[in-house]
Design an enzyme around this catalytic site. Structure first.
Site, PDB file in Angstrom:
ATOM      1  N   LYS A   1     -18.147 -24.943 -17.817  1.00  0.00           N
ATOM      2  CA  LYS A   1     -17.721 -25.902 -16.792  1.00  0.00           C
ATOM      3  C   LYS A   1     -17.362 -27.198 -17.484  1.00  0.00           C
ATOM      4  CE  LYS A   1     -17.231 -26.042 -12.291  1.00  0.00           C
ATOM      5  NZ  LYS A   1     -16.883 -24.905 -11.407  1.00  0.00           N
TER       6      LYS A   1
ATOM      7  N   SER B   1      -8.607 -15.465 -11.599  1.00  0.00           N
ATOM      8  CA  SER B   1      -8.363 -16.182 -12.856  1.00  0.00           C
ATOM      9  C   SER B   1      -8.404 -15.205 -14.028  1.00  0.00           C
ATOM     10  CB  SER B   1      -9.451 -17.225 -13.098  1.00  0.00           C
ATOM     11  OG  SER B   1      -9.145 -18.393 -12.411  1.00  0.00           O
TER      12      SER B   1
ATOM     13  N   LYS C   1     -22.209 -15.631 -12.027  1.00  0.00           N
ATOM     14  CA  LYS C   1     -21.119 -15.180 -11.144  1.00  0.00           C
ATOM     15  C   LYS C   1     -20.230 -14.173 -11.872  1.00  0.00           C
ATOM     16  CE  LYS C   1     -19.265 -18.218  -8.360  1.00  0.00           C
ATOM     17  NZ  LYS C   1     -18.503 -19.226  -7.626  1.00  0.00           N
TER      18      LYS C   1
ATOM     19  N   LYS D   1     -15.750 -19.422 -19.342  1.00  0.00           N
ATOM     20  CA  LYS D   1     -14.789 -19.653 -18.267  1.00  0.00           C
ATOM     21  C   LYS D   1     -15.404 -20.531 -17.203  1.00  0.00           C
ATOM     22  CE  LYS D   1     -10.877 -18.391 -16.285  1.00  0.00           C
ATOM     23  NZ  LYS D   1     -10.624 -19.824 -16.200  1.00  0.00           N
TER      24      LYS D   1
ATOM     25  N   HIS E   1     -22.802 -17.730 -24.507  1.00  0.00           N
ATOM     26  CA  HIS E   1     -21.892 -17.137 -25.482  1.00  0.00           C
ATOM     27  C   HIS E   1     -22.083 -15.627 -25.584  1.00  0.00           C
ATOM     28  CE1 HIS E   1     -21.437 -21.266 -27.670  1.00  0.00           C
ATOM     29  NE2 HIS E   1     -20.639 -21.145 -26.642  1.00  0.00           N
ATOM     30  N   HIS E   2     -22.708 -15.013 -24.563  1.00  0.00           N
ATOM     31  CA  HIS E   2     -22.921 -13.564 -24.680  1.00  0.00           C
ATOM     32  C   HIS E   2     -21.609 -12.809 -24.585  1.00  0.00           C
ATOM     33  CE1 HIS E   2     -22.524 -13.612 -20.331  1.00  0.00           C
ATOM     34  NE2 HIS E   2     -22.525 -12.307 -20.315  1.00  0.00           N
TER      35      HIS E   2
HETATM   36  P1  NAD Z   1     -11.026 -27.749   0.712  1.00  0.00           P
HETATM   37  O1  NAD Z   1     -11.128 -29.172   0.355  1.00  0.00           O
HETATM   38  O2  NAD Z   1      -9.696 -27.071   0.731  1.00  0.00           O
HETATM   39  O3  NAD Z   1     -11.661 -27.495   2.164  1.00  0.00           O
HETATM   40  C1  NAD Z   1     -12.871 -28.030   2.615  1.00  0.00           C
HETATM   41  C2  NAD Z   1     -12.688 -28.328   4.099  1.00  0.00           C
HETATM   42  O4  NAD Z   1     -13.949 -28.691   4.647  1.00  0.00           O
HETATM   43  C3  NAD Z   1     -11.726 -29.486   4.369  1.00  0.00           C
HETATM   44  O5  NAD Z   1     -10.762 -29.088   5.320  1.00  0.00           O
HETATM   45  C4  NAD Z   1     -12.645 -30.581   4.905  1.00  0.00           C
HETATM   46  O6  NAD Z   1     -12.014 -31.437   5.845  1.00  0.00           O
HETATM   47  C5  NAD Z   1     -13.737 -29.771   5.566  1.00  0.00           C
HETATM   48  N1  NAD Z   1     -14.969 -30.514   5.762  1.00  0.00           N
HETATM   49  C6  NAD Z   1     -15.444 -31.579   5.057  1.00  0.00           C
HETATM   50  N2  NAD Z   1     -16.593 -32.011   5.579  1.00  0.00           N
HETATM   51  C7  NAD Z   1     -16.863 -31.229   6.635  1.00  0.00           C
HETATM   52  C8  NAD Z   1     -17.921 -31.187   7.585  1.00  0.00           C
HETATM   53  N3  NAD Z   1     -18.931 -32.042   7.520  1.00  0.00           N
HETATM   54  N4  NAD Z   1     -17.876 -30.256   8.558  1.00  0.00           N
HETATM   55  C9  NAD Z   1     -16.853 -29.381   8.630  1.00  0.00           C
HETATM   56  N5  NAD Z   1     -15.820 -29.375   7.756  1.00  0.00           N
HETATM   57  C10 NAD Z   1     -15.839 -30.279   6.775  1.00  0.00           C
HETATM   58  O7  NAD Z   1     -12.030 -26.991  -0.264  1.00  0.00           O
HETATM   59  P2  NAD Z   1     -12.107 -25.437  -0.552  1.00  0.00           P
HETATM   60  O8  NAD Z   1     -11.353 -25.156  -1.801  1.00  0.00           O
HETATM   61  O9  NAD Z   1     -11.812 -24.664   0.679  1.00  0.00           O
HETATM   62  O10 NAD Z   1     -13.644 -25.296  -0.937  1.00  0.00           O
HETATM   63  C11 NAD Z   1     -14.662 -25.225   0.058  1.00  0.00           C
HETATM   64  C12 NAD Z   1     -15.967 -24.820  -0.593  1.00  0.00           C
HETATM   65  O11 NAD Z   1     -15.792 -23.563  -1.254  1.00  0.00           O
HETATM   66  C13 NAD Z   1     -16.514 -25.759  -1.657  1.00  0.00           C
HETATM   67  O12 NAD Z   1     -17.927 -25.694  -1.618  1.00  0.00           O
HETATM   68  C14 NAD Z   1     -16.026 -25.148  -2.950  1.00  0.00           C
HETATM   69  O13 NAD Z   1     -16.847 -25.499  -4.059  1.00  0.00           O
HETATM   70  C15 NAD Z   1     -16.166 -23.685  -2.619  1.00  0.00           C
HETATM   71  N6  NAD Z   1     -15.337 -22.809  -3.458  1.00  0.00           N
HETATM   72  C16 NAD Z   1     -13.986 -22.906  -3.464  1.00  0.00           C
HETATM   73  C17 NAD Z   1     -13.232 -22.045  -4.254  1.00  0.00           C
HETATM   74  C18 NAD Z   1     -11.726 -22.082  -4.238  1.00  0.00           C
HETATM   75  O14 NAD Z   1     -11.122 -21.186  -4.835  1.00  0.00           O
HETATM   76  N7  NAD Z   1     -11.089 -23.015  -3.562  1.00  0.00           N
HETATM   77  C19 NAD Z   1     -13.871 -21.097  -5.066  1.00  0.00           C
HETATM   78  C20 NAD Z   1     -15.262 -21.020  -5.047  1.00  0.00           C
HETATM   79  C21 NAD Z   1     -15.983 -21.885  -4.228  1.00  0.00           C
END
Ligand code: NAD
Length: 472
Positions: A107, A363, A95, A71, A65-66
């Site tokens: 979260k 965001s 972050k 978010k 709450h700082h």
């Molecule tokens: P997404 O589901 O769109 O893409 C993930 C991709 O990884 C998919 O195409 C999937 O088939 C592939 N995948 C799954 N297992 C795999 C493996 N063993 N080897 C290779 N590829 C594999 O998800 P995203 O939104 O792109 O998110 C990816 C990562 O980024 C997650 O860790 C997520 O928490 C992080 N992230 C996403 C966002 C965002 O804005 N989307 C923001 C911050 C962090």
């Protein structure tokens, strides 16, 4: 090799404690930064389509709450538990602090597999969850602002907004109670590519640092760097796109069914279309197949971008990873043991906590747009274009020369919403990278960039608490 296991929140705490040693804050204040300020566990019933009643377990955690509001995303997953939501909320605090987004971390999670519910059931669950949050004042543009995460997207965000507005009629800033909304419901342009673009801006900034590149034995800049990307989802696709467009060679892309390699570079859109058409990334024209997908992580390259899952680089394979730079696009792609092995080897690990902050940064821009009730660029785009036309006209008249059509278009262009969002994101990522690197350089006993990022976060949250006079 067996790795010591920690709960997710414990491992965040461990990284925090490692970094806290490099800060000046007293133990009590560090404790206040570390703990979750409010944890809301709820259980509520829904009636399923077949008439049965099911009790749903859900959470919303406000880690810090700082600053207000809190978010952080809401995930729908069977793996949701209190420890996970607390850890993710804590990471959001750090972050946001690093990228100067003035929010506390939060979260939310609902313990369901969304694929096992109809759209109508999901809508009921999302709306009930939102009304529980409203009842306890755990949502609102000035208190706590959710966003999408695993298993949720624009659709759920629109339901949340609608429920909130219904329960708080007349609240003029209601659209700011949630981000990641459809554009027509107050969303912002540029969100889709934001995380991948932020990854690119962060890695590019590191590659522009002469001393860092010299230590790694690399040339300055991203041009001609060999990049391997794991995951061709949202983040991987856009990371690959921006690296390619800026002259790097994406030599390999890995998906779960396998990986492909081409020393001359791959085009992510062509690969994406090939996968869509054939159902697999393999057998892409001109590329070699790598049948065991994880072997792509061990290819010789300059930059490795894991953008799929957590823990893909661990105690077992870390010593075989040859990349000089790892840009953690995914959340938690390295286990703590892999981290130690790679840091000892001299690999530069650009940490997830800030590198994938593009989503939350945009965001923040969406929230600002909602509070100002006007889209970015609306007031000045046309004015800028008219003025630029006038300036070109004057230059042409005075010099007797004409500007070519392509250049004219570039110069005349007034900033659109997406232009402004992209530019705000670039500024944010560049500044955050420089700040982390300068803390690291100023204190050579900080072992790695992840710890330096934590130090930046702890100092910012610590300063905010100290200035608030919470501890008189
Ligand atoms: P997404 O589901 O769109 O893409 C993930 C991709 O990884 C998919 O195409 C999937 O088939 C592939 N995948 C799954 N297992 C795999 C493996 N063993 N080897 C290779 N590829 C594999 O998800 P995203 O939104 O792109 O998110 C990816 C990562 O980024 C997650 O860790 C997520 O928490 C992080 N992230 C996403 C966002 C965002 O804005 N989307 C923001 C911050 C962090």
């Amino acid at each position: 090799m067996t790795e010591q296991t920690y709960s997710f929140f414990e491992s965040v705490t461990k990284s925090f404690d490692k970094a806290a040693k490099f800060t000046k804050w007293e133990a009590g204040l560090l404790e206040q930064i570390k703990v979750c300020n409010a944890v809301f566990q709820m259980k509520f019933p829904i009636k399923r389509d077949d008439g049965t009643i099911e009790v749903i377990e859900a959470y919303r955690v406000q880690h810090s709450h700082h600053k207000a509001p809190c978010k952080g995303g809401i995930r729908f997953s069977e793996a949701v538990n209190q420890d996970e939501v607390m850890a993710l909320a804590a990471l959001m605090t750090y972050k946001c602090a690093i990228v100067n987004v003035p929010f506390g971390g939060g979260k939310g999670g609902i313990k369901i597999n969304p694929r096992k519910y109809s759209e109508f059931e999901l809508q009921k669950i999302t709306r009930r969850y939102t009304s529980e949050l409203v009842k306890k004042n755990f949502i609102g543009p000035g208190t706590d602002v959710p966003a999408p995460d695993y298993g949720t997207g624009e659709r759920e965000m629109a339901w949340i907004l609608d429920t909130y507005s219904t329960m708080r009629p007349g609240e003029i800033d209601a659209a700011g109670c949630v981000t990641g909304k459809p554009i027509t419901q107050g969303g912002v342009k540029g969100r889709k590519e934001a995380t991948g673009m932020g990854v690119f801006f962060g890695v590019r900034e590191v590659c522009m640092m002469e001393d860092v590149m010299r230590d790694l034995g690399l040339t300055v800049g991203v041009e001609d760097k060999k990049v391997v990307v794991q995951g061709l989802g949202n983040v991987g696709y856009y990371s690959a796109k921006f690296f390619r467009e800026h002259g790097a060679k994406v030599v390999a892309i890995a998906e779960y069914e396998g990986a492909i390699y081409n020393a001359d570079g791959l085009n992510e859109e062509e690969v994406f279309q090939h996968r869509k058409k054939t159902g697999s990334i393999l057998h892409f024209p001109g590329a070699e197949n790598i049948l065991v997908s994880s072997e792509a992580l061990e290819l010789a390259c300059d930059i490795l971008i894991p953008a799929a899952l957590e823990n893909v680089i661990n105690g077992e394979n870390a010593s075989r990873v040859k990349a000089k730079i790892i840009g953690e696009a995914a959340n938690g792609p390295l286990t703590p043991e892999a981290d130690e092995i790679l840091v000892a080897k001299g690999t530069l690990i650009i940490p997830d906590m800030y590198l994938n902050a593009g989503g939350v940064t945009v965001s923040y821009f969406e929230w600002l747009k909602n509070l100002s009730h006007v889209r970015y660029g609306r007031m000045e785009k046309r004015f800028t274009e008219n003025m630029n036309k006038h300036i070109i006209g004057q230059i042409e008249e005075l010099t007797g020369k004409t500007v070519n059509e392509q250049e004219r278009k570039v110069i005349e262009h007034g900033a659109s919403e997406a232009d402004l969002v992209h530019s705000g994101l670039e500024e944010t990522m560049v500044e955050a990278t420089r700040e982390i690197m300068s803390i690291w350089k100023a204190n050579p006993s900080i072992p790695d960039m992840r710890t330096a990022a934590y130090v930046v976060a702890i100092n910012k949250v610590g300063t905010a608490y100290a200035e608030l006079g919470i501890f008189p």
